[in-house]
Design an enzyme around this catalytic site. Structure first.
Site, mmCIF file in Angstrom:
data_model
loop_
_atom_site.group_PDB
_atom_site.id
_atom_site.type_symbol
_atom_site.label_atom_id
_atom_site.label_comp_id
_atom_site.label_asym_id
_atom_site.label_seq_id
_atom_site.Cartn_x
_atom_site.Cartn_y
_atom_site.Cartn_z
ATOM 1 N N ASP A 265 9.743 -6.805 9.671
ATOM 2 C CA ASP A 265 9.317 -6.738 8.267
ATOM 3 C C ASP A 265 9.303 -8.097 7.570
ATOM 4 O O ASP A 265 9.274 -8.162 6.332
ATOM 5 C CB ASP A 265 10.217 -5.781 7.485
ATOM 6 C CG ASP A 265 9.757 -4.331 7.571
ATOM 7 O OD1 ASP A 265 8.603 -4.105 7.973
ATOM 8 O OD2 ASP A 265 10.537 -3.433 7.232
ATOM 9 N N LYS A 268 7.057 -8.728 4.657
ATOM 10 C CA LYS A 268 7.293 -8.081 3.357
ATOM 11 C C LYS A 268 7.777 -9.058 2.297
ATOM 12 O O LYS A 268 7.736 -8.745 1.106
ATOM 13 C CB LYS A 268 8.293 -6.939 3.503
ATOM 14 C CG LYS A 268 7.670 -5.656 4.039
ATOM 15 C CD LYS A 268 8.639 -4.492 3.966
ATOM 16 C CE LYS A 268 7.959 -3.204 4.443
ATOM 17 N NZ LYS A 268 8.902 -2.060 4.453
ATOM 18 N N ASP A 346 11.455 2.490 13.691
ATOM 19 C CA ASP A 346 11.184 2.153 12.292
ATOM 20 C C ASP A 346 11.057 3.417 11.438
ATOM 21 O O ASP A 346 11.640 3.525 10.360
ATOM 22 C CB ASP A 346 9.898 1.318 12.217
ATOM 23 C CG ASP A 346 9.519 0.934 10.801
ATOM 24 O OD1 ASP A 346 10.364 0.352 10.103
ATOM 25 O OD2 ASP A 346 8.369 1.219 10.398
#
Length: 413
Positions: A265, A268, A346
């Site tokens: 991630d 992000k 995930d």
């Protein structure tokens, strides 16, 4: 296993992720590193200190995950809460053996010159304060794109003796009196400057634990960005590796899967807080922004030689076997088994995790959704079956947390 990496290359790549927090301005850490190094050369500090200043500049905002905090830091010369990210940055670096020696400088890089504690050495005071000074120069540039160099110099000089060391102020003004100093702040020239620094690095051998510590550091930065993602990356990584081991994959592949889980991630950091924290459904524009985070993770990580497979696995955690995933909408034959494992981990970890608008699901409830997605052709049936066969232990692995052990490293709890 042993890994051969250029730590300067790693630091540069990861500074790109840190600068993502700026959304529209993604060169801040590199500008700070460049300016600090140039002032160091002007003063006549050693090559080692100059080199360390490049590292510190690249990493100085590792305690910043929020776009709101970033806005305050660039919008105000002396923000009252700036010490919070400095303390957090120190904490993160102390846990990471290859960066530990920079932690004190990060801790005090927003402390006024006249308030630096007596227990610091003169070198520690000057290095910390130089990062503070050039960081504020970059903030002044951000506040007024039309500001002239002499205006910025005058503002910095006004705070000599209070915010900044008088000697460092004069050294900065002498260094920045040459027009080329400011030209290097442009993206093309700055990129070349940093690339030349990276090329001076050597390929050294690191243990998996050392690489994992760096990955944990950046997972913690990502997970601090939003209450929605708190400790998510660690749970995904731990579950991913556990599933890989259940399939008896070779150690090297298990390690790659774990690192990909920690870093999946990273992209992000480029997503605005308001989008990540939105309790309702995203609109089309917001969804497009969110859907590119896997792509951004790939762009950052593939810059590191030896990380291309990890980058590829990390970037595909939202791909589905029906070719309706993102960001690439790959068909199932183009989604490697490692990425399929991270995808299942995930989703499972996100479902069982507490969120501000709902309690985390039980492992049975989460598995029911995973099973339905598998039935709809989205997830690998072999991995989903393995998850079901080991559901309790998978749940335990997906909910691990990390604390700081007595030697300032990470420990599972």
């Amino acid at each position: 296993m042993k890994y051969t990496l250029n730590i300067k290359e790693v630091t540069h790549a990861l500074s790109e992720a840190l600068d993502f927090v700026g959304i529209d301005d993604i060169l801040h850490s590199k500008r700070v590193a460049y300016m600090a190094a140039e002032v160091s050369k002007k003063i006549g500090w050693s090559d080692k200190i100059t080199d360390d200043l490049m590292f510190i500049g690249m990493l100085h905002d590792c305690g910043v995950s929020s776009t709101d905090v970033h806005t305050h830091l660039v919008g105000e010369l002396d923000w009252a809460n700036s010490h919070i990210h400095s303390i957090r940055g120190e904490d993160l670096l102390r846990r990471t053996s290859v960066y530990r020696r920079f932690s004190t400088s990060i801790r005090y890089h927003h402390t006024h010159w006249d308030a630096l504690p007596d227990e610091l050495s003169q070198d520690e005071k000057e290095i910390s304060n130089l990062i503070y000074l050039v960081d504020r120069v970059d903030a002044l540039r951000a506040q007024n794109a039309n500001a002239r160099p002499e205006d910025i110099q005058a503002t910095i000089r006004k705070y000599a003796g209070s915010l900044f060391s008088p000697e460092l102020v004069e050294a900065f003004i002498a260094t920045s009196s040459n027009g080329s100093f400011w030209f290097y702040l442009d993206s093309d020239a700055l990129g070349e400057y940093v690339a030349e620094w990276v090329e001076t690095g050597s390929d050294d051998t690191y243990t998996f634990l050392e690489i994992k510590e760096i990955s944990l550091m950046f997972a913690a930065i990502v997970d601090a960005k939003s209450v929605f993602t708190f400790e998510h990356s660690i749970g995904v990584a731990t579950l991913s590796r556990y599933l890989a081991e259940l399939f008896q994959l070779p150690q090297e592949r298990c390690e790659e899967i774990e690192l990909a889980g920690l870093l999946h991630d990273l992209g992000k950091l480029r997503v605005d807080d308001a989008i990540l924290d939105k309790p309702g459904q995203l609109n089309e524009e917001e969804r497009l922004i969110m859907n590119r985070h896997g792509f951004d993770s790939d762009i950052v990580l593939r810059r590191i030689k030896g990380f291309k497979r990890i980058a590829h696995i990390a970037s595909l955690h939202h791909e589905t076997l029906d070719a309706k995933g993102y960001p690439y909408a790959l068909s199932k034959e183009n989604i490697p088994f490692e990425a399929r494992i991270v995808a299942v981990a995930d989703i499972f970890q996100a479902l069982i995790q507490n969120r501000p608008y709902r309690e985390g699901m039980s492992m049975d409830e989460a598995y029911s959704i995973i099973h339905e997605m598998c039935e709809n052709g989205k997830l690998d049936p072999d991995i989903v079956t393995k998850l079901n066969e080991n559901l309790e232990s998978c749940y335990a692995n997906a909910t691990v947390t990390y604390t700081i052990s007595q030697n300032s490293s990470y420990a599972i709890s």
